[in-house]
Design a protein around this motif. Structure first.
Motif, PDB file in Angstrom:
ATOM      1  N   MET A   1       0.827  -1.206   0.000  1.00 52.64           N
ATOM      2  CA  MET A   1       0.000   0.000   0.000  1.00 52.64           C
ATOM      3  C   MET A   1       0.862   1.257   0.000  1.00 52.64           C
ATOM      4  SD  MET A   1      -3.257  -0.812   2.483  1.00 52.64           S
ATOM      5  CE  MET A   1      -2.229  -1.107   3.914  1.00 52.64           C
ATOM      6  N   LYS A   2       1.907   1.264   0.797  1.00 56.56           N
ATOM      7  CA  LYS A   2       2.795   2.433   0.859  1.00 56.56           C
ATOM      8  C   LYS A   2       3.527   2.624  -0.461  1.00 56.56           C
ATOM      9  CE  LYS A   2       3.424   2.151   5.868  1.00 56.56           C
ATOM     10  NZ  LYS A   2       4.367   1.864   6.985  1.00 56.56           N
ATOM     11  N   SER A   3       3.949   1.529  -1.081  1.00 59.49           N
ATOM     12  CA  SER A   3       4.654   1.618  -2.361  1.00 59.49           C
ATOM     13  C   SER A   3       3.729   2.134  -3.449  1.00 59.49           C
ATOM     14  CB  SER A   3       5.198   0.230  -2.750  1.00 59.49           C
ATOM     15  OG  SER A   3       6.135  -0.229  -1.800  1.00 59.49           O
ATOM     16  N   ILE A   4       2.487   1.677  -3.452  1.00 61.72           N
ATOM     17  CA  ILE A   4       1.508   2.146  -4.445  1.00 61.72           C
ATOM     18  C   ILE A   4       1.217   3.629  -4.246  1.00 61.72           C
ATOM     19  CG2 ILE A   4      -0.921   1.975  -5.113  1.00 61.72           C
ATOM     20  CD1 ILE A   4      -0.646  -1.064  -4.741  1.00 61.72           C
ATOM     21  N   ALA A   5       1.135   4.058  -2.986  1.00 58.25           N
ATOM     22  CA  ALA A   5       0.904   5.480  -2.719  1.00 58.25           C
ATOM     23  C   ALA A   5       2.036   6.333  -3.288  1.00 58.25           C
ATOM     24  CB  ALA A   5       0.761   5.711  -1.214  1.00 58.25           C
ATOM     25  N   LEU A   6       3.267   5.884  -3.130  1.00 62.59           N
ATOM     26  CA  LEU A   6       4.408   6.610  -3.699  1.00 62.59           C
ATOM     27  C   LEU A   6       4.362   6.583  -5.225  1.00 62.59           C
ATOM     28  CD1 LEU A   6       7.285   5.411  -1.322  1.00 62.59           C
ATOM     29  CD2 LEU A   6       6.260   7.690  -1.418  1.00 62.59           C
ATOM     30  N   GLY A   7       3.995   5.440  -5.775  1.00 64.62           N
ATOM     31  CA  GLY A   7       3.905   5.326  -7.228  1.00 64.62           C
ATOM     32  C   GLY A   7       2.840   6.231  -7.810  1.00 64.62           C
ATOM     33  N   LYS A   8       1.706   6.357  -7.111  1.00 67.81           N
ATOM     34  CA  LYS A   8       0.643   7.253  -7.575  1.00 67.81           C
ATOM     35  C   LYS A   8       1.146   8.684  -7.654  1.00 67.81           C
ATOM     36  CE  LYS A   8      -3.525   4.872  -5.907  1.00 67.81           C
ATOM     37  NZ  LYS A   8      -4.640   4.976  -4.926  1.00 67.81           N
ATOM     38  N   GLU A   9       1.918   9.099  -6.646  1.00 67.48           N
ATOM     39  CA  GLU A   9       2.425  10.467  -6.611  1.00 67.48           C
ATOM     40  C   GLU A   9       3.334  10.748  -7.809  1.00 67.48           C
ATOM     41  OE1 GLU A   9       4.353  11.375  -2.959  1.00 67.48           O
ATOM     42  OE2 GLU A   9       2.593  10.987  -1.713  1.00 67.48           O
ATOM     43  N   GLN A  10       4.166   9.772  -8.174  1.00 56.90           N
ATOM     44  CA  GLN A  10       5.143  10.003  -9.227  1.00 56.90           C
ATOM     45  C   GLN A  10       4.619   9.660 -10.617  1.00 56.90           C
ATOM     46  OE1 GLN A  10       8.954   8.352  -8.361  1.00 56.90           O
ATOM     47  NE2 GLN A  10       9.893   9.068 -10.266  1.00 56.90           N
ATOM     48  N   PHE A  11       3.831   8.589 -10.704  1.00 56.13           N
ATOM     49  CA  PHE A  11       3.437   8.100 -12.021  1.00 56.13           C
ATOM     50  C   PHE A  11       1.934   8.141 -12.292  1.00 56.13           C
ATOM     51  CE2 PHE A  11       7.205   5.578 -10.696  1.00 56.13           C
ATOM     52  CZ  PHE A  11       8.122   6.123 -11.586  1.00 56.13           C
ATOM     53  N   GLY A  12       1.121   8.334 -11.239  1.00 54.43           N
ATOM     54  CA  GLY A  12      -0.321   8.266 -11.410  1.00 54.43           C
ATOM     55  C   GLY A  12      -0.790   6.826 -11.538  1.00 54.43           C
ATOM     56  N   LEU A  13      -2.055   6.649 -11.843  1.00 56.07           N
ATOM     57  CA  LEU A  13      -2.612   5.309 -12.004  1.00 56.07           C
ATOM     58  C   LEU A  13      -2.433   4.830 -13.447  1.00 56.07           C
ATOM     59  CD1 LEU A  13      -5.948   5.644  -9.991  1.00 56.07           C
ATOM     60  CD2 LEU A  13      -3.962   4.247  -9.374  1.00 56.07           C
ATOM     61  N   PRO A  14      -2.443   3.518 -13.670  1.00 54.77           N
ATOM     62  CA  PRO A  14      -2.337   3.009 -15.038  1.00 54.77           C
ATOM     63  C   PRO A  14      -3.477   3.521 -15.916  1.00 54.77           C
ATOM     64  CG  PRO A  14      -2.047   1.231 -13.442  1.00 54.77           C
ATOM     65  CD  PRO A  14      -2.501   2.423 -12.671  1.00 54.77           C
ATOM     66  N   GLU A  15      -3.186   3.699 -17.187  1.00 59.06           N
ATOM     67  CA  GLU A  15      -4.218   4.135 -18.134  1.00 59.06           C
ATOM     68  C   GLU A  15      -5.301   3.062 -18.228  1.00 59.06           C
ATOM     69  OE1 GLU A  15      -4.679   5.008 -22.936  1.00 59.06           O
ATOM     70  OE2 GLU A  15      -2.693   4.708 -22.035  1.00 59.06           O
ATOM     71  N   ARG A  16      -6.547   3.504 -18.261  1.00 62.28           N
ATOM     72  CA  ARG A  16      -7.670   2.572 -18.391  1.00 62.28           C
ATOM     73  C   ARG A  16      -8.316   2.716 -19.759  1.00 62.28           C
ATOM     74  NH1 ARG A  16     -11.908   2.701 -13.665  1.00 62.28           N
ATOM     75  NH2 ARG A  16     -12.466   0.746 -14.712  1.00 62.28           N
ATOM     76  N   GLU A  17      -8.467   1.617 -20.434  1.00 64.10           N
ATOM     77  CA  GLU A  17      -9.176   1.626 -21.700  1.00 64.10           C
ATOM     78  C   GLU A  17     -10.681   1.520 -21.448  1.00 64.10           C
ATOM     79  OE1 GLU A  17      -7.889  -1.281 -24.482  1.00 64.10           O
ATOM     80  OE2 GLU A  17      -5.744  -0.868 -24.185  1.00 64.10           O
ATOM     81  N   LYS A  18     -11.461   1.970 -22.430  1.00 69.53           N
ATOM     82  CA  LYS A  18     -12.904   1.780 -22.347  1.00 69.53           C
ATOM     83  C   LYS A  18     -13.191   0.288 -22.397  1.00 69.53           C
ATOM     84  CE  LYS A  18     -17.243   2.967 -24.660  1.00 69.53           C
ATOM     85  NZ  LYS A  18     -17.867   3.654 -25.824  1.00 69.53           N
ATOM     86  N   PRO A  19     -14.032  -0.221 -21.483  1.00 75.29           N
ATOM     87  CA  PRO A  19     -14.310  -1.662 -21.470  1.00 75.29           C
ATOM     88  C   PRO A  19     -14.865  -2.161 -22.799  1.00 75.29           C
ATOM     89  CG  PRO A  19     -15.155  -0.627 -19.478  1.00 75.29           C
ATOM     90  CD  PRO A  19     -14.737   0.473 -20.394  1.00 75.29           C
ATOM     91  N   GLU A  20     -14.343  -3.285 -23.238  1.00 77.88           N
ATOM     92  CA  GLU A  20     -14.836  -3.927 -24.449  1.00 77.88           C
ATOM     93  C   GLU A  20     -15.558  -5.202 -24.050  1.00 77.88           C
ATOM     94  OE1 GLU A  20     -13.002  -5.913 -28.497  1.00 77.88           O
ATOM     95  OE2 GLU A  20     -12.045  -4.122 -27.667  1.00 77.88           O
ATOM     96  N   ARG A  21     -16.860  -5.231 -24.222  1.00 73.36           N
ATOM     97  CA  ARG A  21     -17.676  -6.360 -23.798  1.00 73.36           C
ATOM     98  C   ARG A  21     -17.899  -7.307 -24.965  1.00 73.36           C
ATOM     99  NH1 ARG A  21     -16.924  -5.551 -18.483  1.00 73.36           N
ATOM    100  NH2 ARG A  21     -17.739  -3.549 -17.784  1.00 73.36           N
ATOM    101  N   THR A  22     -17.477  -8.525 -24.806  1.00 75.12           N
ATOM    102  CA  THR A  22     -17.652  -9.543 -25.828  1.00 75.12           C
ATOM    103  C   THR A  22     -18.582 -10.633 -25.331  1.00 75.12           C
ATOM    104  OG1 THR A  22     -15.412  -9.139 -26.640  1.00 75.12           O
ATOM    105  CG2 THR A  22     -16.467 -11.179 -27.330  1.00 75.12           C
ATOM    106  N   SER A  23     -19.663 -10.855 -26.059  1.00 71.86           N
ATOM    107  CA  SER A  23     -20.590 -11.937 -25.703  1.00 71.86           C
ATOM    108  C   SER A  23     -20.215 -13.184 -26.482  1.00 71.86           C
ATOM    109  CB  SER A  23     -22.029 -11.535 -26.020  1.00 71.86           C
ATOM    110  OG  SER A  23     -22.403 -10.407 -25.254  1.00 71.86           O
ATOM    111  N   PHE A  24     -20.447 -14.336 -25.888  1.00 70.03           N
ATOM    112  CA  PHE A  24     -20.074 -15.586 -26.525  1.00 70.03           C
ATOM    113  C   PHE A  24     -21.236 -16.220 -27.298  1.00 70.03           C
ATOM    114  CE2 PHE A  24     -17.007 -15.023 -23.102  1.00 70.03           C
ATOM    115  CZ  PHE A  24     -15.819 -15.166 -23.817  1.00 70.03           C
ATOM    116  N   ILE A  25     -22.426 -15.674 -27.096  1.00 72.10           N
ATOM    117  CA  ILE A  25     -23.581 -16.143 -27.850  1.00 72.10           C
ATOM    118  C   ILE A  25     -23.952 -15.043 -28.829  1.00 72.10           C
ATOM    119  CG2 ILE A  25     -25.954 -16.964 -27.749  1.00 72.10           C
ATOM    120  CD1 ILE A  25     -23.934 -18.832 -26.429  1.00 72.10           C
ATOM    121  N   ARG A  26     -23.971 -15.341 -30.102  1.00 74.10           N
ATOM    122  CA  ARG A  26     -24.208 -14.309 -31.104  1.00 74.10           C
ATOM    123  C   ARG A  26     -25.581 -14.510 -31.758  1.00 74.10           C
ATOM    124  NH1 ARG A  26     -19.208 -13.914 -29.993  1.00 74.10           N
ATOM    125  NH2 ARG A  26     -17.796 -12.295 -30.553  1.00 74.10           N
TER     126      ARG A  26
END
Length: 205
Positions: free
Chosen positions: A180-205
């Motif tokens: 938790m402490k390491s992540i807090a330091l990482g957030k300060e320096q690098f921010g959070l990882p980039e998030r892509e828009k969710p891509e929803r794939t259904s298996f029944i077409r």
């Protein structure tokens, strides 16, 4: 920093509590605040997939789940503890977590999660895996210890005799604190990882 701890046992001071309390002592020594909430003795119904939380921003069943939600949002880490009665986590805890994770729409990325399980003998690994899935679906790093996070005891209080189990809890709490402490330091320096828009794939077409 603070850690929210959910006790999925119906027994307030049983073996699951012994495990959580052992972690709590380490968190305190690390300067991390904790709160243990008793879940296992509550009447919590399961999710019915009504989708109302998408509009309301909260679960339609207004019980302990909605009370926990803002604490979950504020915390840096979440620990869930459960007894194992039949090769799985306590159903009350699972119902709580299902609705809690489903109905809260804030970004959980990089909150640290950890699960601990208590049993007389078997079923620990299955319950441990079951609980960890709540973290991995939400982008939450899973803290690990020196073994699977388990402790043994049949009657309430017996877990206090499991020296290896208690040590596992202490190691887990130290590792979780570091993460938790390491992540807090990482957030300060690098921010959070980039998030892509969710891509929803259904298996029944």
């Amino acid at each position: 920093m603070n850690v929210l701890m959910l006790n999925g046992s119906p027994r307030q001071n049983g073996n699951t509590y012994i495990a959580l309390h052992e972690m709590e002592k380490i968190f305190a020594a690390q300067g991390i605040e904790t709160e243990i909430i008793q879940v296992g003795n509550q009447g919590i119904r399961s999710c019915v997939a009504c989708g109302s939380c998408m509009e309301k921003g909260a679960c339609v069943f207004d019980d302990l789940v909605n009370s926990i939600a803002p604490k979950f949002e504020r915390c840096d880490g979440l620990v869930v503890g459960s007894p194992v009665y039949y090769a799985s986590a306590n159903a009350t805890l699972v119902a709580c977590l299902t609705r809690l994770f489903y109905s809260t729409h804030f970004d959980k990325t990089m909150k640290v999660g950890a699960s601990v399980v208590a049993a007389r003998r078997g079923g620990l690994s299955a319950a441990f895996d079951e609980l960890n899935k709540f973290f991995t679906i939400s982008g939450m790093p899973v803290a690990s210890g020196q073994y699977w996070n388990s402790i043994h005891g049949r009657t309430p209080g017996e877990a206090a005799q499991d020296g290896e189990g208690l040590q596992s809890m202490r190691t887990l709490a130290r590792n979780m604190s570091f993460l938790m402490k390491s992540i807090a330091l990482g957030k300060e320096q690098f921010g959070l990882p980039e998030r892509e828009k969710p891509e929803r794939t259904s298996f029944i077409r």
